[in-house]
Design a protein around this motif. Sequence first.
Motif, PDB file in Angstrom:
ATOM      1  N   ARG A 121     -74.994 -36.013 -23.621  1.00  0.00           N
ATOM      2  CA  ARG A 121     -74.244 -36.213 -22.648  1.00  0.00           C
ATOM      3  C   ARG A 121     -72.686 -36.757 -22.985  1.00  0.00           C
ATOM      4  O   ARG A 121     -72.610 -37.807 -23.536  1.00  0.00           O
ATOM      5  CB  ARG A 121     -74.529 -36.894 -21.318  1.00  0.00           C
ATOM      6  N   GLY A 122     -71.679 -36.039 -22.609  1.00  0.00           N
ATOM      7  CA  GLY A 122     -70.395 -36.542 -22.826  1.00  0.00           C
ATOM      8  C   GLY A 122     -69.926 -37.279 -21.514  1.00  0.00           C
ATOM      9  O   GLY A 122     -70.440 -38.118 -21.230  1.00  0.00           O
ATOM     10  N   ALA A 123     -68.961 -36.477 -20.941  1.00  0.00           N
ATOM     11  CA  ALA A 123     -68.184 -37.314 -19.635  1.00  0.00           C
ATOM     12  C   ALA A 123     -68.986 -36.676 -18.512  1.00  0.00           C
ATOM     13  O   ALA A 123     -68.413 -37.001 -17.480  1.00  0.00           O
ATOM     14  CB  ALA A 123     -66.761 -37.194 -19.822  1.00  0.00           C
ATOM     15  N   ALA A 173     -79.773 -42.773 -11.492  1.00  0.00           N
ATOM     16  CA  ALA A 173     -79.166 -41.722 -10.398  1.00  0.00           C
ATOM     17  C   ALA A 173     -77.555 -41.221 -10.882  1.00  0.00           C
ATOM     18  O   ALA A 173     -77.392 -40.266 -10.431  1.00  0.00           O
ATOM     19  CB  ALA A 173     -78.811 -42.770  -9.045  1.00  0.00           C
ATOM     20  N   CYS A 174     -77.006 -42.279 -11.491  1.00  0.00           N
ATOM     21  CA  CYS A 174     -75.640 -41.800 -11.816  1.00  0.00           C
ATOM     22  C   CYS A 174     -75.511 -41.085 -12.827  1.00  0.00           C
ATOM     23  O   CYS A 174     -74.524 -40.412 -13.383  1.00  0.00           O
ATOM     24  CB  CYS A 174     -74.690 -42.964 -12.184  1.00  0.00           C
ATOM     25  N   TYR A 175     -76.559 -40.606 -13.536  1.00  0.00           N
ATOM     26  CA  TYR A 175     -76.550 -39.426 -14.551  1.00  0.00           C
ATOM     27  C   TYR A 175     -77.605 -38.300 -14.076  1.00  0.00           C
ATOM     28  O   TYR A 175     -77.925 -37.312 -14.559  1.00  0.00           O
ATOM     29  CB  TYR A 175     -77.470 -39.941 -15.778  1.00  0.00           C
ATOM     30  N   SER A 176     -77.517 -38.162 -12.781  1.00  0.00           N
ATOM     31  CA  SER A 176     -78.140 -37.103 -12.168  1.00  0.00           C
ATOM     32  C   SER A 176     -77.228 -35.969 -11.798  1.00  0.00           C
ATOM     33  O   SER A 176     -77.754 -34.921 -11.062  1.00  0.00           O
ATOM     34  CB  SER A 176     -79.047 -37.415 -10.805  1.00  0.00           C
ATOM     35  N   ALA A 222     -82.583 -49.141 -14.827  1.00  0.00           N
ATOM     36  CA  ALA A 222     -82.434 -49.208 -13.582  1.00  0.00           C
ATOM     37  C   ALA A 222     -82.225 -47.949 -12.537  1.00  0.00           C
ATOM     38  O   ALA A 222     -81.616 -47.033 -12.988  1.00  0.00           O
ATOM     39  CB  ALA A 222     -81.435 -50.409 -13.093  1.00  0.00           C
ATOM     40  N   ARG A 244     -62.854 -41.255 -14.680  1.00  0.00           N
ATOM     41  CA  ARG A 244     -63.265 -42.042 -15.876  1.00  0.00           C
ATOM     42  C   ARG A 244     -62.235 -42.245 -16.880  1.00  0.00           C
ATOM     43  O   ARG A 244     -62.507 -43.537 -17.323  1.00  0.00           O
ATOM     44  CB  ARG A 244     -64.280 -41.012 -16.712  1.00  0.00           C
ATOM     45  N   PHE A 288     -71.234 -42.026  -5.622  1.00  0.00           N
ATOM     46  CA  PHE A 288     -72.325 -41.491  -5.529  1.00  0.00           C
ATOM     47  C   PHE A 288     -73.251 -42.287  -5.044  1.00  0.00           C
ATOM     48  O   PHE A 288     -74.177 -42.076  -4.141  1.00  0.00           O
ATOM     49  CB  PHE A 288     -72.806 -40.912  -6.939  1.00  0.00           C
ATOM     50  N   LEU A 289     -73.368 -43.668  -5.537  1.00  0.00           N
ATOM     51  CA  LEU A 289     -74.135 -44.675  -5.161  1.00  0.00           C
ATOM     52  C   LEU A 289     -73.952 -45.065  -3.469  1.00  0.00           C
ATOM     53  O   LEU A 289     -75.004 -45.151  -3.127  1.00  0.00           O
ATOM     54  CB  LEU A 289     -74.135 -45.792  -6.052  1.00  0.00           C
ATOM     55  N   ASP A 311     -76.148 -40.909 -23.590  1.00  0.00           N
ATOM     56  CA  ASP A 311     -74.768 -40.925 -23.311  1.00  0.00           C
ATOM     57  C   ASP A 311     -73.804 -41.289 -24.656  1.00  0.00           C
ATOM     58  O   ASP A 311     -73.720 -42.372 -24.815  1.00  0.00           O
ATOM     59  CB  ASP A 311     -74.456 -41.969 -22.315  1.00  0.00           C
ATOM     60  N   ASP A 322     -77.533 -53.839 -23.336  1.00  0.00           N
ATOM     61  CA  ASP A 322     -76.441 -53.472 -22.688  1.00  0.00           C
ATOM     62  C   ASP A 322     -76.142 -51.723 -23.214  1.00  0.00           C
ATOM     63  O   ASP A 322     -75.322 -51.064 -23.089  1.00  0.00           O
ATOM     64  CB  ASP A 322     -75.086 -53.964 -22.601  1.00  0.00           C
ATOM     65  N   GLU A 324     -80.566 -47.388 -10.155  1.00  0.00           N
ATOM     66  CA  GLU A 324     -79.018 -47.251  -9.606  1.00  0.00           C
ATOM     67  C   GLU A 324     -78.478 -46.618 -10.923  1.00  0.00           C
ATOM     68  O   GLU A 324     -77.409 -45.997 -10.643  1.00  0.00           O
ATOM     69  CB  GLU A 324     -78.387 -48.699  -9.421  1.00  0.00           C
ATOM     70  N   GLU A 325     -78.725 -47.087 -12.109  1.00  0.00           N
ATOM     71  CA  GLU A 325     -78.022 -46.426 -13.293  1.00  0.00           C
ATOM     72  C   GLU A 325     -78.600 -44.802 -13.568  1.00  0.00           C
ATOM     73  O   GLU A 325     -77.348 -44.366 -13.916  1.00  0.00           O
ATOM     74  CB  GLU A 325     -78.189 -47.177 -14.586  1.00  0.00           C
ATOM     75  N   SER A 364     -70.170 -40.927 -24.478  1.00  0.00           N
ATOM     76  CA  SER A 364     -69.101 -41.096 -24.261  1.00  0.00           C
ATOM     77  C   SER A 364     -68.315 -42.362 -24.342  1.00  0.00           C
ATOM     78  O   SER A 364     -67.207 -42.368 -24.571  1.00  0.00           O
ATOM     79  CB  SER A 364     -68.690 -40.660 -22.483  1.00  0.00           C
ATOM     80  N   LEU A 375     -76.824 -45.630 -24.388  1.00  0.00           N
ATOM     81  CA  LEU A 375     -75.430 -45.319 -24.743  1.00  0.00           C
ATOM     82  C   LEU A 375     -75.416 -45.735 -26.320  1.00  0.00           C
ATOM     83  O   LEU A 375     -75.253 -46.692 -26.984  1.00  0.00           O
ATOM     84  CB  LEU A 375     -74.647 -46.743 -24.094  1.00  0.00           C
ATOM     85  N   LEU A 404     -80.256 -48.136 -20.347  1.00  0.00           N
ATOM     86  CA  LEU A 404     -80.296 -48.223 -18.860  1.00  0.00           C
ATOM     87  C   LEU A 404     -81.442 -47.657 -18.342  1.00  0.00           C
ATOM     88  O   LEU A 404     -82.015 -46.553 -18.591  1.00  0.00           O
ATOM     89  CB  LEU A 404     -79.205 -47.299 -18.379  1.00  0.00           C
ATOM     90  N   TRP A 432     -71.036 -47.615 -18.791  1.00  0.00           N
ATOM     91  CA  TRP A 432     -71.951 -46.575 -18.367  1.00  0.00           C
ATOM     92  C   TRP A 432     -71.588 -46.073 -16.835  1.00  0.00           C
ATOM     93  O   TRP A 432     -70.493 -46.407 -16.297  1.00  0.00           O
ATOM     94  CB  TRP A 432     -73.386 -47.549 -17.752  1.00  0.00           C
ATOM     95  N   GLU A 433     -72.060 -44.805 -16.649  1.00  0.00           N
ATOM     96  CA  GLU A 433     -71.609 -43.917 -15.519  1.00  0.00           C
ATOM     97  C   GLU A 433     -71.459 -44.669 -14.298  1.00  0.00           C
ATOM     98  O   GLU A 433     -70.766 -44.216 -13.560  1.00  0.00           O
ATOM     99  CB  GLU A 433     -72.370 -42.744 -15.566  1.00  0.00           C
ATOM    100  N   SER A 434     -72.391 -45.660 -13.946  1.00  0.00           N
ATOM    101  CA  SER A 434     -72.364 -46.437 -12.625  1.00  0.00           C
ATOM    102  C   SER A 434     -71.004 -46.942 -12.436  1.00  0.00           C
ATOM    103  O   SER A 434     -70.643 -47.581 -11.166  1.00  0.00           O
ATOM    104  CB  SER A 434     -73.724 -46.934 -12.348  1.00  0.00           C
TER     105      SER A 434
END
Lengths: 414, 475
Positions: free
Chosen positions: B73-75, B27-30, B22, A15, A36-37, B93, B17, B24-25, B95, B49, B20, A26-28
């Motif tokens: 959530r941080g990093a 999923a990345c916080y899972s 979607a 990161r 991951f994706l 988020d 912005d 796909e977005e 971060s 955010l 989030l 954003w994390e993605s």
Amino acid sequence: MKNLIDKCNRCGFCRAVCPSLAELGWESASARGRIFLAGRVLSGKAPLTAEVVARLDQCLLCRNCMSVCPVGAKLDQIIMAFRRLEAEELGVAKGKKVILGALADHRDLLSSLAPAASMLEHIPFKERASNGAVFRLNKKARVLPMMGGKPFLSQVQSVEVDNPLKKVAFFTGCHINFVGINVGRSVINVLARNGCSVWVPSAQVCCGVPFFASGEIDKAVGMVRHNIDVLSRLDADAIVYACGSCGTGLREWAGHPEVGPEYLEKAKGLKGKIFEIGEFLIDQLGVKELPALPKPTRITYHDSCHLAFTGVKEQPRRLLKMMGNAEYVEMPDAATCCGSAGLFSVTHYPLSRQINDKKIKSILAVRPQVVTSGCPGCNLHIMDGLNKADNEAVVSHYIELINNAYECTPEAGQ
Amino acid sequence: MASKLLQKKLSEEFKRDQVLTAKEELACYSYDSGIYTLFHYFEPDAAVLAKSVNDVIKTLAIARELKVPVVPRGAGTGQAGGALAPTGGICLDLSGWKDIEQVMPEDYQAFVRPGVTLDELNKAFAPYGLYLPPDPSSGSACTIGGMAANNTAGQRSLKYGAMDRFVMGLEVVLPTGEVVTLGGKQARVIKSVSGLDMKTGLFVGSEGILGVITGIRVKMAPVPPARAGILFLSADKKSVPALIREVYKAGVVFSACEFVLVQPSAEGTVAKNLSDLRLPSPLEMVLLMEFEGNLPGVAWELNRAKEIAASFAGTSTVAESREQMQRLWFLLDEAEGGVMGSRPGTKRTPGGEDIVVPPSRLIEALDGIQQLVGKAGVACVNFGHAVFGNIHTGLLIKPDDAEEMKKVETLIDGIHALALALNGSTTGEHGTGIVRSPLLTQEHGQAAEMMRRVKNLFDPDNIMNPGKILPADRR
């Protein structure tokens, strides 16, 4: 591929260095998010959709994450495998397709049109004093490179010197061949001035990197193999390049599984012979002095991600500092990405500009007269950023600047 | 349906912005960096955010209205699942909120927003020769907000302490929407006992279950000018706690005291990685003792430790400078890497990864872990902060083997139970999170109930990070 993906521990160290995450937040947009994706798609847990593609396409393939990954995850290979799937299932983006087509299938046509283009381009475009060209009707539109007339490969074949220290073959790459002709001339000149005979193998083709990056793996593999064939036939002491990304193509991509064991074996013969120009001058020729620039000049250097990834960081700086009249200033965060990433800046121009804005801020902080890097692509993007910031600093490959110093100094015996 | 309404409300309140929704977005916080997400997949219903106090207030208002969880959530570098959303809701988020608002080198302080990373903060203070000592070894990524919320400690915490020694003030937004400054509303001091200590006594280490930390006033410390150390390769692990005791008692305060256990099955691979060093036989444990401070003090500490180590079975390699210390840390990593080679083709995953036992029972605990790991048919690497008896266990497992993973779940329970049986704790620095919340009552008894009451006091609707620290089964 599964092994590559499973390697990621999601520790998040990546990161800290991702240029697109720094902008998007954003994390993605983090490397681990992309892995991951990609993993979910490649394992069938999620469908391949334009939505997923859009996220993975935000990767610049700068490889900064790979430099800090504690488990050595190979994000570049994962992204490339994913983009191949993407190219097969959904096709390659239009802008990319045109450029890639010109570099592969229509290369000869591009070569023969280049001289005419170099004359006609002056109608819509105006060459800037500090390099690059702007559209006459909108000077804030994107700075573009000027065609250099006849491609470099058909201009220069060889320069011989008496009793050469080394016989060097020059791998130009596409940018230098078509638009960075002065960089090419500079490489040859500086090498000759340092006692090397140089020639440009005319059968060389694109290094393959933009094709790997776009998922056109078959074409990329063909190019890597072709170049291995061409380069291993040469009777050269060294093969020198002057573009960081081409360097990764030459140095690493023989290791792509699809290039195959036969070529990997063949490429081993080239190992230890391939050098970036600055690396070659310092580490191989042991250059200790260079001529002076004609007048005091404040210079800074930007690390191209791919060049730094291959370990070339100090050599260009040492060379720049060697020149008399050169006042070298280190910009803050010199190693952060400039946002260019080749075709990324074509398909994602607004994001690439956003990333570049930070770089321009770093550059302006040290008020240079000349900004240098070892990558013609980075340079073009930095020119664009400086133009937008109304700054007239000259942007050039550092080897061009060194060549300037030589050109202002008579050769021994003259 | 509920998630659609939540998404709609958030989208109305925030810029495009910043919200989030979607797949796909989300999923990345899972995931975080722990083992939990290898077993489970949780997705929040939305992510926000946040970049201002107002963003946090707005988010909490919507969460309150719709009674949905908010997961700060941080990093996402944690290993205890603290930043996961097991019951959906909003992932907040933080971060991207990276303002270092006040740099006060003369008062040894900074006021920062939660998304600033440890490295970013230290970079800003480098010109003044100051830094924040707690170091969870992920400084490039981990955020100050996350460090405060988890009371980060790390390898140098014996000498310097954990985050609770450095957080001097906090700005928090409570789930009710109130914004509260803790540690004195205008205070810029680095010492105060005024009032109840709610900042470090309650909020530091609260893992987001009481409110959202939106500002952190931290104390910065001078960068120690000298560093030195000894890498001790022990031929007799049982004697290592005594060695540490003797060095400590001699007046040496370690800045770090780290071990890597070399079980017999890993001796070959570790020896290979450390082949440049003189190796004892057998090689049972690698111990790194580090000293920091002023030059004469560090030289004295190094000398004293060297003398004491000489009377123990093993070999020593000494580092006399920061640069040389880098090599010792590298060798310690290499030892760890060597142990990982004892089960090739596996993934190293933290599991039961942070237990603490009384320092004198370190070896007993390590033997216990090895037994449990053997019973589960897997392998592991054990390392950690020796002087505390804090053991990090990296399990070497095959996540695709469902049978094995069942055994791994039992194994993790076993490691935690072992810690409690040895008068230890289930976590020394990683946090309770979701992973260890089921053990809360077992570990704390009646005090767990008090914790629940405190939580209810701040968060009557139970929207703040439910299921973390306190188990989710009841309120």
